[in-house]
Design a protein around this motif. Sequence first.
Motif, PDB file in Angstrom:
ATOM      1  N   LYS A  71     -10.160 -17.692 -12.828  1.00  0.00           N
ATOM      2  CA  LYS A  71     -10.814 -16.634 -13.586  1.00  0.00           C
ATOM      3  C   LYS A  71     -12.154 -16.275 -12.968  1.00  0.00           C
ATOM      4  CE  LYS A  71      -8.606 -16.953 -18.086  1.00  0.00           C
ATOM      5  NZ  LYS A  71      -8.808 -17.038 -19.535  1.00  0.00           N
TER       6      LYS A  71
ATOM      7  N   PRO B 276     -10.785 -14.647  -7.995  1.00  0.00           N
ATOM      8  CA  PRO B 276      -9.535 -13.972  -8.298  1.00  0.00           C
ATOM      9  C   PRO B 276      -8.320 -14.439  -7.511  1.00  0.00           C
ATOM     10  CG  PRO B 276     -11.314 -12.392  -8.085  1.00  0.00           C
ATOM     11  CD  PRO B 276     -11.840 -13.728  -7.637  1.00  0.00           C
TER      12      PRO B 276
ATOM     13  N   SER C 292     -13.188 -13.063 -16.517  1.00  0.00           N
ATOM     14  CA  SER C 292     -11.857 -12.631 -16.127  1.00  0.00           C
ATOM     15  C   SER C 292     -11.685 -11.118 -16.197  1.00  0.00           C
ATOM     16  CB  SER C 292     -10.800 -13.305 -17.007  1.00  0.00           C
ATOM     17  OG  SER C 292     -10.959 -12.919 -18.363  1.00  0.00           O
TER      18      SER C 292
ATOM     19  N   HIS D 238     -13.760  -7.776 -12.631  1.00  0.00           N
ATOM     20  CA  HIS D 238     -13.021  -7.922 -11.381  1.00  0.00           C
ATOM     21  C   HIS D 238     -13.890  -7.759 -10.134  1.00  0.00           C
ATOM     22  CE1 HIS D 238      -9.519  -7.934 -13.908  1.00  0.00           C
ATOM     23  NE2 HIS D 238      -9.742  -6.700 -14.325  1.00  0.00           N
TER      24      HIS D 238
ATOM     25  N   TYR E 222      -6.314  -8.695  -3.101  1.00  0.00           N
ATOM     26  CA  TYR E 222      -6.287  -8.668  -4.558  1.00  0.00           C
ATOM     27  C   TYR E 222      -5.304  -7.595  -5.051  1.00  0.00           C
ATOM     28  CZ  TYR E 222      -8.301  -9.075  -9.280  1.00  0.00           C
ATOM     29  OH  TYR E 222      -8.499  -9.299 -10.628  1.00  0.00           O
TER      30      TYR E 222
ATOM     31  N   ALA F  32      -1.599  -8.172  -6.874  1.00  0.00           N
ATOM     32  CA  ALA F  32      -1.428  -7.620  -8.218  1.00  0.00           C
ATOM     33  C   ALA F  32      -0.094  -6.897  -8.362  1.00  0.00           C
ATOM     34  CB  ALA F  32      -2.580  -6.673  -8.554  1.00  0.00           C
TER      35      ALA F  32
ATOM     36  N   ASP G   5      -3.569  -3.872 -17.953  1.00  0.00           N
ATOM     37  CA  ASP G   5      -4.188  -4.979 -17.236  1.00  0.00           C
ATOM     38  C   ASP G   5      -3.940  -4.841 -15.738  1.00  0.00           C
ATOM     39  OD1 ASP G   5      -5.418  -7.735 -17.025  1.00  0.00           O
ATOM     40  OD2 ASP G   5      -3.411  -8.168 -16.256  1.00  0.00           O
TER      41      ASP G   5
ATOM     42  N   SER H   3      -6.028  -2.065 -14.344  1.00  0.00           N
ATOM     43  CA  SER H   3      -7.424  -2.486 -14.238  1.00  0.00           C
ATOM     44  C   SER H   3      -7.661  -3.305 -12.971  1.00  0.00           C
ATOM     45  CB  SER H   3      -7.813  -3.302 -15.474  1.00  0.00           C
ATOM     46  OG  SER H   3      -9.120  -3.813 -15.351  1.00  0.00           O
ATOM     47  N   ARG H   4      -6.784  -4.268 -12.729  1.00  0.00           N
ATOM     48  CA  ARG H   4      -6.945  -5.122 -11.552  1.00  0.00           C
ATOM     49  C   ARG H   4      -6.730  -4.349 -10.258  1.00  0.00           C
ATOM     50  NH1 ARG H   4      -3.092  -9.225 -11.378  1.00  0.00           N
ATOM     51  NH2 ARG H   4      -1.898  -8.477 -13.164  1.00  0.00           N
TER      52      ARG H   4
ATOM     53  N   ALA I  66      -9.644  -2.007  -9.533  1.00  0.00           N
ATOM     54  CA  ALA I  66     -10.786  -2.755  -8.993  1.00  0.00           C
ATOM     55  C   ALA I  66     -10.591  -3.031  -7.509  1.00  0.00           C
ATOM     56  CB  ALA I  66     -10.964  -4.059  -9.761  1.00  0.00           C
ATOM     57  N   ALA I  67      -9.365  -3.377  -7.126  1.00  0.00           N
ATOM     58  CA  ALA I  67      -9.078  -3.644  -5.711  1.00  0.00           C
ATOM     59  C   ALA I  67      -9.333  -2.403  -4.863  1.00  0.00           C
ATOM     60  CB  ALA I  67      -7.639  -4.117  -5.550  1.00  0.00           C
TER      61      ALA I  67
END
Length: 272
Positions: free
Chosen positions: A9, A12, A89, A92, A193, A197, A245, A248-249, A252-253
């Motif tokens: 967390k 990543p 968490s 990111h 990342y 994902a 989710d 979102s991840r 961010a990447a």
Amino acid sequence: MLPGRLARKTYPFLSQLQVTVTSCRSMAEARKRFYRNVGVAGTNDSYEINLDHRKLKTPLGKVLQIPHYGLALAVAHEWTAVQEKIHPSLMHLTGLSFTVTDNPLHSSKWDVVDKMLDYLETDTILYREGSDDFMELLEREWDPLLEWFNTKFNVNLTPCNGICGANIPVEIREAVRRYFLSYDIWAVHGFFYGVEAIKSVVLAIAAAERKISVEKAVYLSRIETEYQASRWGSVEWAHDLEKYDLQSRFSAAMIFIQFNTWNATVKQKSNE
């Protein structure tokens, strides 16, 4: 085994890099917000985040120094957006910056790229199996991107059927390796990342090259789930939570990659 404060967390990628982590019960709980103001300070290629009078530090106690001003502002915004409790968490960009700075696995850029290349063999868009109408959907949605990828890298990556891994010739791996190695270590971590994902090198590169949007990449990575939901219905809270989710991840990447590849020149206005 890494201590709880170094669990995934905070960093990543640790689970993806096959590191054993402690159970969730030993992870640090969300902390109450302890600062009032967030600021960015620095010049040229080194920027720090200030929480009141304190410099933001990584889990290993290093002062977080970010090479790009835009990224520093984005990280600072994550801390500004905290209402009452700090949930690492959900931060990111901060987590990615911590990972690059601390480098807890002592990974070189080559090491990270090597891990990404392993995802080619199990790339989401290479697996084709299902009913006739589902296969038609996959061909319609995935084939144009696969064609674009092959043209870009001058290769012939082909889909496979069944559960066997795709056969990835050496020349394809090396072409993609050269592409990733052309980026700096910060951007490479962003790619990793993103690839982890959505489980797709092809989709991550297409999104980074702005061939498709983040939303489209996420949709294509979970197209089977969307297809099944369209036929049998969905559990609204569960499917939506998973989708948002993932968005979102992956967002961010992509943001992390763009901030670490974008250069801007500021020209001073002449007084004459």
